[in-house]
Every structure is written in structure tokens, then in C-alpha cells.
Scaffold this active site. Structure first.
Site, mmCIF file in Angstrom:
data_model
loop_
_atom_site.group_PDB
_atom_site.id
_atom_site.type_symbol
_atom_site.label_atom_id
_atom_site.label_comp_id
_atom_site.label_asym_id
_atom_site.label_seq_id
_atom_site.Cartn_x
_atom_site.Cartn_y
_atom_site.Cartn_z
ATOM 1 C CE LYS A 58 -3.796 -2.453 2.169
ATOM 2 N NZ LYS A 58 -4.549 -2.868 3.246
ATOM 3 C CD GLN A 102 -3.366 -4.312 6.703
ATOM 4 O OE1 GLN A 102 -3.183 -3.304 5.842
ATOM 5 N NE2 GLN A 102 -4.125 -5.372 6.333
ATOM 6 C CG ASP A 125 -9.594 0.090 4.657
ATOM 7 O OD1 ASP A 125 -9.342 -0.211 3.493
ATOM 8 O OD2 ASP A 125 -8.935 -0.499 5.669
#
Ligand code: NDP
Length: 299
Positions: A58, A102, A125
Site C-alpha cells: 500500500k 491494518q 477503507d
């Protein structure tokens, strides 16, 4: 019934590279117009090797797109309060457009509490309940990256999805449910299947579009499919081969499905690369919204 030719393999890698290039071009224009660079903060708690690989990828995609990446690696024993305090700082930081914590988090931290603490307008997200609600009622917000990537692949493959019959196997909050809502938003007729669904093969057999997000290696077989169906395989399962080696397979039995489907995503190289491309797309969209910047192209 098997078809005489094999299904087209949907190249998610190429689609992701193209999307990343479009994001990078738009980032250049955004920066010229606003005088600043979009920024994505990624937070990793602990040393989980798979998570570390994701965070690295990422970060690299962020830099490749000409954005700023802010990586926060915290020890596994970080307290929930300390993590929430970092989220508060990132929420308030004007150079941060997107925040991603995460998952999974260590068991002493309540992941829902952390997800809900992120400013919904920086939640690239798309996991915050506000964004889940926006998706459910058709407001613009952030959509989780994996189902968004699947939708992009389906639109590229099929064009208009209106009136098509779609079956989504799996009802998780990060893949199955948002996927079903996105398909509904495109006017497909959607069925959500799950572990309690009766006669799953019969349900799948009536679908023009099948999205498998189950987490069970090669569960969906070719004889479950309607001939010519478009199959999106979200699954990532590592199975053991001989001599201690392993390989990745999806939730769909690629060999038998390819003989019946019209098009299918491979694993790897299908949905996976689109997930990261959509993350940087969401970060750019966040920066554009925050600066009231009109993007040249709707990505
Ligand atoms: P979850 O485990 O959260 O959800 C799995 C879903 O599958 C559940 O809704 C479950 O039903 C359903 N299910 C389980 N067994 C069956 C069965 N025998 N028949 C029908 N349905 C069943 O998984 P995720 O949604 O997080 O992930 C799904 C897959 O996608 C995994 O392989 C994961 O690794 C992969 N993935 C890939 C990503 C990518 O970037 N390519 C990103 C995210 C996930 P129930 O609710 O009834 O238990």
C-alpha cells in the site's frame, strides 16, 4: 454444460495498472491546482507478516501515484487508548486525506472501536458505519476497496449491469454485503448466499454474475454455473503442495469453471491487484472532496 471454448480470463493486474496510472495523472493535476499532495496514513500494530506485506504494498502504491505516505508501525503491545489517540491526531492532521488501520488488530484492541473512531470523511477503507450507511441508502461516501474493484471489473467486462441476475456468495461487512449493495446500485437483481443457503449450486446456476467471497478453496465448481456467466473470484486461499511448497487458489475451481463461464478472474492476478488500486483511488477522491477540487475524470 461445458462450452466449446474456455472462458476469457479477466486481467485484474492490467486493469489495476491502468487505474493506478489514471490516479497518478489526476494527482499531478490536483497538486498543480491546489499546491498540495494527497496523503495516506497507514497504521500497523504488531508484526503479523501478511499484514506487513500488505502495508508495504500500500505504501509503495501511494508513492508510485505521487502521493505522500505516512506509515505508523506500532508495537504489538500498544494500548487501545494509544492507538485511538493516534487516530485522533491523524483525523485532525490537514495533510492526511486517508487513514487506514491494518486489520486484524491484536486481540486486546477492539477493532470496531478503532474503525468507528476514524473520521468517516478520511475512511478510505470504507469500513466506518457511516460509510456503510451511506452505501446502503445511495449517498456518496467511501466504498470498501475490494468490492469496489470487483464492480469496476464487472462494468469493464459487461458494460451495463442493469437487469442482470447476480449472486454474491458471502455476507461479510467488508466484501459480501457492500458488493451486493453496489450491484443493486447498478440495478442488478441480487441474491446474497451464505453458509445457511439451501442448495447453493441451484442458486448460483441462475446467475449471470457470480461473486465468490467465501474463504473456501475452490468451492464453486463449473457445474454450478450458468453457461456464459461472469465469475469474480474474491477468495485468497493458500493451500499446501508437496515438498513444503504452497500455492494460492480462489474460492472457485478455476479449471472446471473456465469450461462453463464466459469470463472469470484468475487467482492470483484478478481481484487482488484492484484492491490496492482502489485504495489510492479513494485517497485521491478524499483529497479532491476536502479541497473542493473537481477531478477531470470520474475514476
Ligand atoms: P468472511 O470469513 O468474513 O466471510 C465468509 C462468508 O462466506 C460468510 O458470509 C460465510 O457465511 C460464507 N460462507 C462460508 N462457508 C460457506 C459455504 N459453505 N457456503 C456458502 N457460504 C459460505 O470472509 P471475507 O468476506 O473477509 O473474505 C472472503 C474471501 O475473500 C477470503 O478468501 C478472503 O481471503 C478473500 N479476500 C480477498 C481480498 C482481496 O483483496 N482479493 C480482500 C478481502 C478478502 P456466514 O455469514 O453464514 O458464516
Amino acid at each position: 454444460m461445458p462450452r466449446s471454448s474456455l472462458a476469457r480470463s479477466i486481467d485484474g493486474k492490467a486493469a489495476a495498472l491502468a487505474l493506478r496510472a489514471e490516479v497518478a495523472a489526476e494527482v499531478t493535476r490536483f497538486t498543480a491546482a491546489t499546491g498540495r499532495v494527497p496523503g495516506l496514513a497507514v497504521v500497523l500494530v504488531g508484526e503479523d507478516p501478511a499484514s506487513a506485506v500488505y502495508v508495504h504494498s500500500k505504501g509503495k502504491a501511494t508513492i508510485d501515484a505521487g502521493m505522500q505516505g505516512f506509515e505508523h508501525r506500532l508495537p504489538a503491545d500498544t494500548s487501545e487508548a494509544a492507538l485511538l489517540a493516534l487516530v485522533d491526531l491523524l483525523n485532525a492532521d490537514p495533510v492526511v486525506d486517508g487513514i487506514l488501520v491494518q486489520l486484524p488488530l491484536p486481540s486486546h484492541i477492539d477493532a470496531d472501536k478503532v474503525t468507528t473512531r476514524i473520521d468517516p470523511d478520511k475512511d478510505v477503507d470504507g469500513f466506518h458505519p457511516v460509510n456503510a450507511g451511506r452505501l446502503a441508502i445511495g449517498l456518496s461516501g467511501f466504498v470498501p476497496c475490494t468490492p469496489l474493484g470487483c464492480l469496476m471489473l464487472l462494468r469493464a467486462e459487461l458494460g451495463d449491469l442493469s437487469g442482470k441476475s447476480a449472486v454474491v456468495i458471502g455476507r461479510s461487512n467488508i466484501v459480501g454485503k457492500p458488493m451486493a449493495l453496489l450491484l443493486l446500485g447498478d440495478s442488478a437483481t441480487v441474491t446474497i448466499a451464505h453458509s445457511r443457503t439451501r442448495d447453493l449450486p441451484a442458486v448460483v446456476r441462475q446467475a449471470d454474475i457470480v461473486v465468490a467471497a467465501v474463504g473456501r478453496p475452490e468451492m464453486v465448481k463449473g457445474d454450478w454455473l450458468k453457461p456464459g456467466a461472469t465469475v469474480i473470484d474474491v477468495g485468497i486461499n493458500r493451500i499446501d503442495k508437496q515438498e513444503g511448497k504452497s500455492r494460492l487458489v480462489g474460492d472457485v475451481d478455476f479449471a472446471s469453471a473456465s469450461a462453463v463461464a464466459g469470463a472469470i478472474t484468475p487467482v492470483p492476478g484478478g481481484v487482488g491487484p484492484m484492491t490496492i488500486a482502489c485504495l489510492i483511488r479513494n485517497t485521491l477522491v478524499s483529497a479532491a472532496r476536502r479541497e473542493h477540487y473537481q477531478m477531470e475524470k470520474r475514476l
